[in-house]
Write an enzyme that holds these catalytic residues in place. Structure first.
Site, mmCIF file in Angstrom:
data_model
loop_
_atom_site.group_PDB
_atom_site.id
_atom_site.type_symbol
_atom_site.label_atom_id
_atom_site.label_comp_id
_atom_site.label_asym_id
_atom_site.label_seq_id
_atom_site.Cartn_x
_atom_site.Cartn_y
_atom_site.Cartn_z
ATOM 1 N N THR A 18 -23.262 -14.118 -15.643
ATOM 2 C CA THR A 18 -24.302 -14.928 -14.970
ATOM 3 C C THR A 18 -23.733 -16.095 -14.164
ATOM 4 O O THR A 18 -24.485 -16.996 -13.787
ATOM 5 C CB THR A 18 -25.301 -15.511 -16.003
ATOM 6 O OG1 THR A 18 -24.589 -16.409 -16.857
ATOM 7 C CG2 THR A 18 -25.966 -14.438 -16.837
ATOM 8 N N ASP A 47 -23.822 -12.961 -20.835
ATOM 9 C CA ASP A 47 -22.825 -14.025 -20.938
ATOM 10 C C ASP A 47 -23.194 -15.179 -20.010
ATOM 11 O O ASP A 47 -23.320 -14.982 -18.800
ATOM 12 C CB ASP A 47 -21.453 -13.459 -20.526
ATOM 13 C CG ASP A 47 -20.382 -14.533 -20.541
ATOM 14 O OD1 ASP A 47 -19.846 -14.803 -21.624
ATOM 15 O OD2 ASP A 47 -20.088 -15.117 -19.470
ATOM 16 N N TYR A 52 -22.310 -23.163 -15.934
ATOM 17 C CA TYR A 52 -22.841 -22.421 -14.795
ATOM 18 C C TYR A 52 -24.091 -23.111 -14.243
ATOM 19 O O TYR A 52 -25.107 -23.253 -14.934
ATOM 20 C CB TYR A 52 -23.149 -20.964 -15.168
ATOM 21 C CG TYR A 52 -21.951 -20.184 -15.682
ATOM 22 C CD1 TYR A 52 -20.639 -20.604 -15.428
ATOM 23 C CD2 TYR A 52 -22.109 -19.029 -16.423
ATOM 24 C CE1 TYR A 52 -19.544 -19.902 -15.899
ATOM 25 C CE2 TYR A 52 -21.013 -18.309 -16.903
ATOM 26 C CZ TYR A 52 -19.735 -18.763 -16.642
ATOM 27 O OH TYR A 52 -18.654 -18.055 -17.114
ATOM 28 N N TYR A 186 -13.628 -10.868 -18.166
ATOM 29 C CA TYR A 186 -14.436 -11.478 -17.099
ATOM 30 C C TYR A 186 -13.852 -11.134 -15.730
ATOM 31 O O TYR A 186 -12.714 -10.678 -15.635
ATOM 32 C CB TYR A 186 -14.637 -12.975 -17.326
ATOM 33 C CG TYR A 186 -13.498 -13.944 -17.106
ATOM 34 C CD1 TYR A 186 -12.994 -14.206 -15.834
ATOM 35 C CD2 TYR A 186 -12.969 -14.656 -18.164
ATOM 36 C CE1 TYR A 186 -11.988 -15.137 -15.621
ATOM 37 C CE2 TYR A 186 -11.954 -15.597 -17.970
ATOM 38 C CZ TYR A 186 -11.463 -15.829 -16.695
ATOM 39 O OH TYR A 186 -10.473 -16.757 -16.491
ATOM 40 N N LEU A 189 -14.725 -6.975 -11.835
ATOM 41 C CA LEU A 189 -14.740 -6.405 -10.478
ATOM 42 C C LEU A 189 -14.004 -7.326 -9.505
ATOM 43 O O LEU A 189 -14.165 -7.205 -8.294
ATOM 44 C CB LEU A 189 -16.192 -6.202 -10.010
ATOM 45 C CG LEU A 189 -17.008 -5.221 -10.853
ATOM 46 C CD1 LEU A 189 -18.481 -5.266 -10.474
ATOM 47 C CD2 LEU A 189 -16.467 -3.801 -10.694
#
Ligand code: NDP
Length: 273
Positions: A18, A47, A52, A186, A189
């Site tokens: 997130t 997560d 964040y 984490y 990608l």
């Protein structure tokens, strides 16, 4: 799909990140919808972190899980500068409030900071005794950082891992596996990075009629001890990420990826973003 065993739970090997959610009010509804879609498709580990969007990501998660009755698994993280013995308790309570829940399934120290790790772990244990967290773990700790630290209760390490960042295969992944500790990958990608265009990934994807991102995620989770937590707001991405959990790569695919993205031959310092 092989589940990952984490703190007594058999969890899906692909969850949902997130980071950057909650930063833009105009995207909020899409973010909530993406997380809810992911939950429906079995991406039940979410997560987040107090860092964040200054807590706004936790509030996006709160909206996504509101009214959800099927089980999900919630992970948040404490800032190192809040991770004193008492600070960690207060930070967790703020996260719980933002998330609108009574307890977290897993609470992580986001990266090493100024407080002795033993103090933070004492705070984690207090939170566990109070029923505010079910388990705790670490993030961004390299193996040498952990020499001599009593880590009996540590449920996981969350680290950067993808085909372009394989340094952890040299020491951290074997270290964790020896302890029966799963690892959360984490940036699986590479933050949507360019390596997804690499011809090796493209060739395998074309042969399997999937996308390079799916190949990448299947590769990250291939051992059964690593969970990937891609972040996706685009619903097409969410569906592809959920589908990747069903994909098994053949030995020749793994060999092709080793040739394209060579495994580490020696210790590399832990990479972080
Ligand atoms: P990721 O590697 O998950 O990449 C996210 C990017 O990839 C987004 O731009 C997303 O686009 C895109 N994407 C997602 N799925 C696909 C797909 N199937 N095909 C193509 N592109 C796709 O990067 P993150 O940095 O977000 O890492 C994942 C999570 O890990 C974070 O969100 C956070 O929860 C955690 N994290 C933890 C850290 C720590 O220190 N412990 C550090 C960094 C991350 P779109 O959103 O448009 O769908």
């Amino acid at each position: 799909m092989q589940p990952v065993q984490l703190a007594g739970h058999a969890l899906p090997p692909i969850g949902q990140g997130t980071w950057h959610m909650g930063e833009d009010p105009d995207r909020r509804q899409d973010e909530i919808a993406a997380l809810r879609l992911g939950l429906e498709l079995g991406l039940t580990v979410i997560d987040t972190a107090e860092m964040y969007a200054d807590g706004e990501s936790e509030q996006v998660v709160a909206q996504a899980i509101r009214g959800v009755t099927d089980p999900f698994y919630l992970v948040s993280k404490v800032y190192p500068h809040n991770a004193s013995r008492d600070g960690v308790v207060k930070a967790c309570e703020r996260s719980l409030k933002r998330l609108g829940v009574e307890h977290l399934d897993l609470y992580l120290l986001h990266w090493p900071g100024q407080y002795p790790l033993e103090d933070t772990l004492e705070g984690f244990e207090r939170l566990r005794d109070a029923g505010k967290i079910a388990a705790w773990g670490l993030s961004n700790f390299d193996v040498p950082d952990l020499q001599g630290v009593a880590l009996n209760g540590c449920a996981t390490q969350q680290v950067l891992y993808n085909p372009e960042a394989r340094g952890v295969e040299f020491d951290l992944l074997p270290w964790a596996e020896q302890r029966g500790m799963p690892v959360m990958a984490y940036c699986p990608l590479g933050q949507g990075g360019r390596f997804l265009d690499h011809p090796a990934l493209q060739r395998i994807a074309a042969r399997l009629t999937v996308t390079p991102a799916e190949v990448c995620l299947a590769w990250v989770i291939r051992s059964g001890h690593v969970m990937a937590i891609p972040k996706a707001v685009d619903p097409v991405h969410v569906r592809l990420n959920a589908r990747a959990a069903q994909l098994t790569l053949a030995p020749e695919d793994l060999a092709a990826l080793d040739a394209a993205f060579p495994p580490p031959g020696r210790k590399q310092r832990l990479r972080m973003v």
